[in-house]
Design a protein around this motif. Structure first.
Motif, short mmCIF file in Angstrom:
data_model
loop_
_atom_site.label_atom_id
_atom_site.label_comp_id
_atom_site.label_asym_id
_atom_site.label_seq_id
_atom_site.Cartn_x
_atom_site.Cartn_y
_atom_site.Cartn_z
N ASP A 237 9.91 20.84 11.68
CA ASP A 237 10.92 21.28 12.64
C ASP A 237 12.35 20.94 12.20
O ASP A 237 13.30 21.66 12.50
N SER A 238 12.50 19.87 11.45
CA SER A 238 13.84 19.43 11.06
C SER A 238 14.41 20.23 9.88
O SER A 238 15.61 20.15 9.60
N ILE A 239 13.57 20.99 9.21
CA ILE A 239 14.04 21.79 8.07
C ILE A 239 14.53 23.15 8.58
O ILE A 239 13.85 23.81 9.36
N ALA A 240 15.70 23.56 8.10
CA ALA A 240 16.31 24.81 8.59
C ALA A 240 15.51 26.05 8.23
O ALA A 240 15.32 26.95 9.06
N ASN A 241 15.04 26.11 7.00
CA ASN A 241 14.28 27.29 6.56
C ASN A 241 12.82 27.17 6.96
O ASN A 241 12.04 26.45 6.32
N LYS A 242 12.48 27.86 8.05
CA LYS A 242 11.11 27.80 8.58
C LYS A 242 10.23 28.86 7.90
O LYS A 242 10.71 29.92 7.50
N PRO A 243 8.93 28.58 7.76
CA PRO A 243 8.01 29.63 7.28
C PRO A 243 7.96 30.77 8.30
O PRO A 243 8.25 30.57 9.48
N SER A 244 7.59 31.95 7.83
CA SER A 244 7.60 33.13 8.70
C SER A 244 6.22 33.77 8.77
O SER A 244 5.35 33.53 7.92
N TYR A 245 6.05 34.59 9.80
CA TYR A 245 4.85 35.41 9.91
C TYR A 245 5.28 36.87 10.09
O TYR A 245 6.45 37.17 10.35
#
Length: 238
Positions: A94-102
């Motif tokens: 959650d703290s990382i800006a670049n989240k994985p996507s679906y």
């Protein structure tokens, strides 16, 4: 004072119900876009039971969206993974800006779909829907894809839902007049949305599908239960 307590109690119940609903887990084999069937289960667990699908003589356009995971959508993904006993192919911090996507694939051409369902070739499917108002169609699916496939789909000129010569639902990719079928990884499907049909009558008084509903409500002049059209006609005759 009593009215205040009653209002607070009702508010708590509504919040509680919404919280429980958000925790509901979808299990079993996840359906493909365009599949018709029913959901069965409890508030906490639901399973989609397919009963068939329409024959699509003309391809139906699909819309594609690449959506970053949120806490709730990632939890839904992990719940499905845990139930299947499979390992996650992605991690979420959650703290990382670049989240994985679906990837979200949604039926876009609802007019074409309506025409297909009203076509004579789908007479049996339409009759089934007419008799059972609880049957719904999968309007979108959520799936985790590898980077190469995401790039291929997002750069395509068009994505289409179709049935092959064996009557199996497929996704066709069109790029520079070249067409080919792709296979989605079934073990990476983790969510879906359903839509119902809204019925009206043709000039002969026979039921026809007029449009689709995503929230259980149909436009004025249409009914989500085809049997209510007969009730309305009987009432008008009186």
């Amino acid at each position: 004072m009593k009215q205040t307590y009653v209002f607070m109690l009702l508010t708590c119940m509504l919040v509680s119900c919404n919280s429980i609903k958000s925790l509901a887990v979808k299990e079993g084999n996840f359906p493909f876009t365009g599949t018709i069937g029913k959901e069965h289960g409890t508030v906490l667990k639901t399973e989609f039971i397919p009963i068939g699908h329409a024959v699509l003589e003309k391809p139906i356009a699909l819309n594609i969206q690449i959506i970053p995971f949120t806490k709730s959508t990632f939890k839904a993904y992990m719940n499905v993974k845990e139930l299947s006993g499979a390992k996650s192919s992605i991690t979420y911090v959650d703290s990382i800006a670049n989240k994985p996507s679906y990837t979200l694939l949604t039926i876009e051409d609802r007019i074409g779909l309506k025409e297909a369902l009203n076509n004579e070739i789908n007479k049996a499917v339409k009759s089934y829907l007419e008799k059972d108002a609880n049957c719904k169609m999968v309007s979108s699916i959520s799936v985790v894809l590898d980077v190469a496939l995401v790039q291929e789909l997002t750069k395509a000129d068009g994505l289409f839902l179709m049935t092959d010569t064996n009557g199996i639902l497929q996704i066709e990719v069109v790029k520079e007049n070249q067409r080919h079928i792709i296979n989605l990884p079934k073990n990476e499907l983790f969510d879906y949305s359903l839509m119902g049909v809204c019925w009206g009558e043709n000039i002969y008084g026979n039921p026809v599908i007029e449009t689709f509903n995503d929230n259980g409500k149909c436009p004025d002049g249409t009914e989500k239960d085809a049997k209510k059209l007969d009730e309305l006609q009987s009432f008008l005759k009186l």
